[in-house]
Scaffold this motif. Structure first.
Motif, PDB file in Angstrom:
ATOM      1  N   UNK A 246      -5.249  15.156  -2.770  1.00 36.99           N
ATOM      2  CA  UNK A 246      -4.628  16.400  -3.221  1.00 36.99           C
ATOM      3  C   UNK A 246      -3.680  16.950  -2.157  1.00 36.99           C
ATOM      4  N   UNK A 247      -4.137  16.967  -0.911  1.00 39.13           N
ATOM      5  CA  UNK A 247      -3.288  17.439   0.189  1.00 39.13           C
ATOM      6  C   UNK A 247      -2.045  16.591   0.353  1.00 39.13           C
ATOM      7  N   UNK A 248      -2.187  15.278   0.204  1.00 39.65           N
ATOM      8  CA  UNK A 248      -1.033  14.387   0.334  1.00 39.65           C
ATOM      9  C   UNK A 248      -0.026  14.654  -0.789  1.00 39.65           C
ATOM     10  N   UNK A 249      -0.509  14.830  -2.011  1.00 38.33           N
ATOM     11  CA  UNK A 249       0.400  15.125  -3.135  1.00 38.33           C
ATOM     12  C   UNK A 249       1.141  16.432  -2.906  1.00 38.33           C
ATOM     13  N   UNK A 250       0.447  17.432  -2.385  1.00 38.43           N
ATOM     14  CA  UNK A 250       1.085  18.708  -2.086  1.00 38.43           C
ATOM     15  C   UNK A 250       2.147  18.521  -1.009  1.00 38.43           C
ATOM     16  N   UNK A 251       1.813  17.784   0.046  1.00 42.63           N
ATOM     17  CA  UNK A 251       2.791  17.516   1.098  1.00 42.63           C
ATOM     18  C   UNK A 251       4.025  16.816   0.528  1.00 42.63           C
ATOM     19  N   UNK A 252       3.828  15.826  -0.345  1.00 41.36           N
ATOM     20  CA  UNK A 252       4.954  15.096  -0.927  1.00 41.36           C
ATOM     21  C   UNK A 252       5.878  16.016  -1.718  1.00 41.36           C
ATOM     22  N   UNK A 253       5.297  17.019  -2.370  1.00 41.14           N
ATOM     23  CA  UNK A 253       6.123  17.977  -3.116  1.00 41.14           C
ATOM     24  C   UNK A 253       6.885  18.915  -2.180  1.00 41.14           C
TER      25      UNK A 253
ATOM     26  N   UNK B 164      -7.372   8.201  11.901  1.00 40.07           N
ATOM     27  CA  UNK B 164      -7.072   8.258  10.468  1.00 40.07           C
ATOM     28  C   UNK B 164      -8.261   7.836   9.611  1.00 40.07           C
ATOM     29  N   UNK B 165      -9.362   7.446  10.231  1.00 38.60           N
ATOM     30  CA  UNK B 165     -10.537   6.960   9.499  1.00 38.60           C
ATOM     31  C   UNK B 165     -11.003   7.898   8.385  1.00 38.60           C
ATOM     32  N   UNK B 166     -10.961   9.224   8.575  1.00 36.38           N
ATOM     33  CA  UNK B 166     -11.408  10.098   7.480  1.00 36.38           C
ATOM     34  C   UNK B 166     -10.641   9.897   6.161  1.00 36.38           C
ATOM     35  N   UNK B 167      -9.439   9.369   6.233  1.00 39.82           N
ATOM     36  CA  UNK B 167      -8.678   9.119   5.007  1.00 39.82           C
ATOM     37  C   UNK B 167      -9.372   8.102   4.099  1.00 39.82           C
TER      38      UNK B 167
ATOM     39  N   UNK C 214       0.873  -1.165   0.000  1.00 39.15           N
ATOM     40  CA  UNK C 214       0.000   0.000   0.000  1.00 39.15           C
ATOM     41  C   UNK C 214       0.914   1.220   0.000  1.00 39.15           C
ATOM     42  N   UNK C 215       0.467   2.275  -0.657  1.00 42.76           N
ATOM     43  CA  UNK C 215       1.292   3.477  -0.748  1.00 42.76           C
ATOM     44  C   UNK C 215       0.465   4.714  -0.419  1.00 42.76           C
ATOM     45  N   UNK C 216       1.172   5.816  -0.216  1.00 36.47           N
ATOM     46  CA  UNK C 216       0.526   7.104  -0.010  1.00 36.47           C
ATOM     47  C   UNK C 216      -0.431   7.115   1.164  1.00 36.47           C
TER      48      UNK C 216
END
Length: 149
Positions: A105-112, A91-94, A72-74
């Motif tokens: 979208x927030x996770x991708x921004x954090x990764x950048x 973490x349930x809301x994820x 599993x990723x991200x």
């Protein structure tokens, strides 16, 4: 994931990342080793190629592998690591479908942004000191020079 969960979950994290290290520190206090194994990919002995990835791929997104070999990723790696630590309700809301795209979208921004967050205080201050030498990230490129009067 509707299949039977095969613990432990092995979570591959970047121990040089201050925010990541804080989360891992919290998870490690709650998770029994039978459910969550933590592997720091910033260690010199870590070999991403042995897992079929490049180090850059592992740094670009959080990776975790169940004992049966499923990856599993991200966001899913985050969700399952929190579940492994018994903190799944936080973490349930994820996993909520209606707002999942916003979290993605927030996770991708954090990764950048993550590679540029090295200036934040690390929970293990000694991490910046290796071989009797200490270094801080080069912030000269990201901060304007201070004007002198």
């Amino acid at each position: 994931m509707h299949k039977k969960t095969h613990w432990p979950l092995t979570l591959y994290f970047d121990g040089d990342c201050p925010l990541c290290a804080r989360e891992i520190h919290m998870l490690s206090r709650h998770a029994p080793p039978a459910r969550l194994v933590l592997v720091d990919i910033s260690r010199a002995e870590f070999d991403a190629r042995a897992l079929g990835f490049s180090l850059e791929q592992m740094q670009d997104s959080l990776h975790a592998r169940f004992d049966d070999g499923r990856w599993v990723t991200g966001l899913d790696a985050t969700l399952w690591s929190w579940r492994a630590a018994g903190l799944g309700k936080w973490a349930a809301p994820l996993a909520w479908r209606p707002i999942r795209p916003l979290f993605t979208l927030g996770y991708r921004l954090f990764c950048r942004l993550r590679p540029h967050l090295g200036w934040l205080p690390h929970p293990d201050g000694s991490r910046r000191c290796r071989n009797e030498r200490c270094a801080l990230p080069d912030t000269a490129k990201t901060k304007p020079p201070i004007a002198r009067r």
